[in-house]
Enzyme design. Structure first.
Site, PDB file in Angstrom:
ATOM      1  N   ARG A 128       0.827  -1.199   0.000  1.00 17.59           N
ATOM      2  CA  ARG A 128       0.000   0.000   0.000  1.00 17.59           C
ATOM      3  C   ARG A 128       0.866   1.256   0.000  1.00 17.59           C
ATOM      4  O   ARG A 128       1.965   1.282   0.555  1.00 17.59           O
ATOM      5  CB  ARG A 128      -0.973  -0.002   1.171  1.00 17.59           C
ATOM      6  CG  ARG A 128      -0.351  -0.085   2.551  1.00 17.59           C
ATOM      7  CD  ARG A 128      -1.436  -0.304   3.587  1.00 17.59           C
ATOM      8  NE  ARG A 128      -0.907  -0.454   4.934  1.00 17.59           N
ATOM      9  CZ  ARG A 128      -1.633  -0.889   5.953  1.00 17.59           C
ATOM     10  NH1 ARG A 128      -2.897  -1.212   5.776  1.00 17.59           N
ATOM     11  NH2 ARG A 128      -1.102  -0.987   7.163  1.00 17.59           N
ATOM     12  N   GLU A 132      -3.587   6.345   3.272  1.00 17.53           N
ATOM     13  CA  GLU A 132      -3.100   5.227   2.471  1.00 17.53           C
ATOM     14  C   GLU A 132      -4.001   4.944   1.268  1.00 17.53           C
ATOM     15  O   GLU A 132      -5.218   5.115   1.326  1.00 17.53           O
ATOM     16  CB  GLU A 132      -3.048   3.955   3.329  1.00 17.53           C
ATOM     17  CG  GLU A 132      -2.154   4.084   4.546  1.00 17.53           C
ATOM     18  CD  GLU A 132      -2.298   2.909   5.487  1.00 17.53           C
ATOM     19  OE1 GLU A 132      -1.321   2.638   6.226  1.00 17.53           O
ATOM     20  OE2 GLU A 132      -3.362   2.265   5.510  1.00 17.53           O
ATOM     21  N   ARG A 186     -12.952  -7.223   7.077  1.00 13.67           N
ATOM     22  CA  ARG A 186     -11.896  -7.908   6.345  1.00 13.67           C
ATOM     23  C   ARG A 186     -10.688  -8.161   7.251  1.00 13.67           C
ATOM     24  O   ARG A 186     -10.081  -9.234   7.206  1.00 13.67           O
ATOM     25  CB  ARG A 186     -11.490  -7.076   5.125  1.00 13.67           C
ATOM     26  CG  ARG A 186     -10.648  -7.832   4.095  1.00 13.67           C
ATOM     27  CD  ARG A 186      -9.175  -7.685   4.379  1.00 13.67           C
ATOM     28  NE  ARG A 186      -8.378  -8.428   3.377  1.00 13.67           N
ATOM     29  CZ  ARG A 186      -7.087  -8.557   3.447  1.00 13.67           C
ATOM     30  NH1 ARG A 186      -6.411  -8.067   4.459  1.00 13.67           N
ATOM     31  NH2 ARG A 186      -6.434  -9.227   2.518  1.00 13.67           N
ATOM     32  N   ALA A 193     -12.382  -0.369  18.715  1.00  6.70           N
ATOM     33  CA  ALA A 193     -13.464  -0.820  17.830  1.00  6.70           C
ATOM     34  C   ALA A 193     -13.147  -2.142  17.148  1.00  6.70           C
ATOM     35  O   ALA A 193     -14.026  -2.976  16.951  1.00  6.70           O
ATOM     36  CB  ALA A 193     -13.759   0.257  16.787  1.00  6.70           C
ATOM     37  N   GLN A 194     -11.894  -2.382  16.769  1.00 11.46           N
ATOM     38  CA  GLN A 194     -11.537  -3.608  16.060  1.00 11.46           C
ATOM     39  C   GLN A 194     -11.670  -4.845  16.944  1.00 11.46           C
ATOM     40  O   GLN A 194     -11.889  -5.953  16.443  1.00 11.46           O
ATOM     41  CB  GLN A 194     -10.101  -3.488  15.546  1.00 11.46           C
ATOM     42  CG  GLN A 194      -9.559  -4.699  14.807  1.00 11.46           C
ATOM     43  CD  GLN A 194     -10.313  -5.072  13.536  1.00 11.46           C
ATOM     44  OE1 GLN A 194     -10.390  -6.235  13.165  1.00 11.46           O
ATOM     45  NE2 GLN A 194     -10.878  -4.075  12.870  1.00 11.46           N
ATOM     46  N   LYS A 246      -8.608   1.022  -2.402  1.00 19.90           N
ATOM     47  CA  LYS A 246      -9.203   1.543  -1.170  1.00 19.90           C
ATOM     48  C   LYS A 246      -8.385   2.714  -0.651  1.00 19.90           C
ATOM     49  O   LYS A 246      -7.157   2.666  -0.624  1.00 19.90           O
ATOM     50  CB  LYS A 246      -9.287   0.455  -0.095  1.00 19.90           C
ATOM     51  CG  LYS A 246      -9.964   0.943   1.201  1.00 19.90           C
ATOM     52  CD  LYS A 246     -10.097  -0.168   2.235  1.00 19.90           C
ATOM     53  CE  LYS A 246      -8.810  -0.385   2.992  1.00 19.90           C
ATOM     54  NZ  LYS A 246      -9.001  -1.290   4.139  1.00 19.90           N
ATOM     55  N   GLY A 294      -1.615  -4.871  15.563  1.00 19.07           N
ATOM     56  CA  GLY A 294      -1.459  -3.445  15.855  1.00 19.07           C
ATOM     57  C   GLY A 294      -0.219  -2.810  15.242  1.00 19.07           C
ATOM     58  O   GLY A 294      -0.162  -1.602  15.082  1.00 19.07           O
ATOM     59  N   ASP A 329       1.235  -1.659  12.426  1.00 19.58           N
ATOM     60  CA  ASP A 329       0.706  -1.452  11.075  1.00 19.58           C
ATOM     61  C   ASP A 329       1.284  -0.234  10.363  1.00 19.58           C
ATOM     62  O   ASP A 329       0.731   0.246   9.379  1.00 19.58           O
ATOM     63  CB  ASP A 329      -0.823  -1.345  11.128  1.00 19.58           C
ATOM     64  CG  ASP A 329      -1.296  -0.204  12.026  1.00 19.58           C
ATOM     65  OD1 ASP A 329      -0.446   0.524  12.571  1.00 19.58           O
ATOM     66  OD2 ASP A 329      -2.516  -0.041  12.175  1.00 19.58           O
TER      67      ASP A 329
END
Length: 265
Positions: free
Chosen positions: A18, A29, A85, A112-113, A42, A198, A200
């Site tokens: 990405r 991104e 996803r 939230a994840q 995306k 996490g 990322d």
């Protein structure tokens, strides 16, 4: 099922890591992929301080176009799809890498994840216990409230170390900035599977480097993971520590866990 099919078809996609811009407030991104019939891209951001502005941390938009004509056929909001996803990918990995008859899970980080992660894992793995911890009491209270009607037992943790004791699967899903040690190698028990999501972005990781050196590691996409995933802490040695990419496990080309004592990541 759909995501497993895509991983089995992984070699037929044109893809690239990405494209990201890192700014003081967060990251922006673009994530492209091209199949035989469709092209998709995306846009997603990550701005962890947006809550102070009464805005959500993540916004995501997607575009789908026909390969044959280049005609855009759909534009979609993708914040929920991003969460689904990410969770589905992690759950597929855990279902393959965790030891047989795994039933207990610990999640460190109750943002939230976390709810998507736990529910996706529960779909593929019959969880009996979910241990959870976050330094933010409000986040833990929200997580417990939203998970209250599930069939597994919820167990509140007091710190990361005690939360992961004797569980089969560990998920780290924190917003920790820079290089952190959310988990230390001394805490990890034989047979545990760690799902580290996490780490990322460059310079943002969650795990003690000794975990990486001792565990059997699977990544989704090495060119991207080596730049901004957990294995960036291994530097030039990252390649020799990675056992497989996820598509190789899903397609049956490789097997990583050999016994119930292996630590997998």
């Amino acid at each position: 099922t759909t995501l497993r099919k895509d991983f089995k078809n992984w070699e037929n996609f044109q893809k690239s890591p990405r494209h990201a811009f890192y700014v003081p407030q967060g990251v922006l991104e673009l994530m492209p992929v091209c199949g035989k019939k469709f092209y998709s891209c995306k846009y997603v951001n990550g701005h962890p301080n947006n809550t102070t502005l009464n805005k959500q941390n993540i916004f995501a938009l997607g575009l789908l176009a026909k390969i044959k004509t280049g005609e855009p056929i759909m534009i979609s909001e993708m914040a929920i799809l991003t969460a689904l996803r990410t969770a589905a990918t992690a759950a597929i990995a855990s279902s393959i890498l965790a030891k047989n008859k795994s039933q207990t899970l610990a999640i460190i980080g109750c943002g939230a994840q976390s709810e998507f992660q736990v529910l996706a894992h529960h779909l593929l793995i019959n969880l009996t216990e979910v241990h959870y911890f976050d330094p933010d009491l409000g986040a833990m209270q929200r997580f417990a409230h939203n998970m209250r009607d599930q069939s597994f037992k919820l167990i509140l943790g007091t710190d990361a170390r005690s939360t992961i004791e004797h569980v089969d699967i560990i998920i780290t899903a924190t917003a920790a900035k820079k290089k952190q040690q959310v988990l230390e190698y001394a805490w990890i028990e034989p047979g545990q599977h760690i799902c580290g999501i996490g780490g990322d972005s460059p310079g943002k990781t969650e795990l003690d480097t000794n975990i990486l050196k001792k565990a059997k590691i699977v990544v989704e996409y090495f060119p991207q993971s080596s730049h901004e995933g957990e294995i960036q802490n291994l530097g030039k040695n990252a390649k020799k520590h990675v056992q497989a990419e996820l598509w190789e496990l899903v397609s049956g080309k490789k097997t990583v866990r050999k016994n119930a004592k292996d630590i997998t990541l």
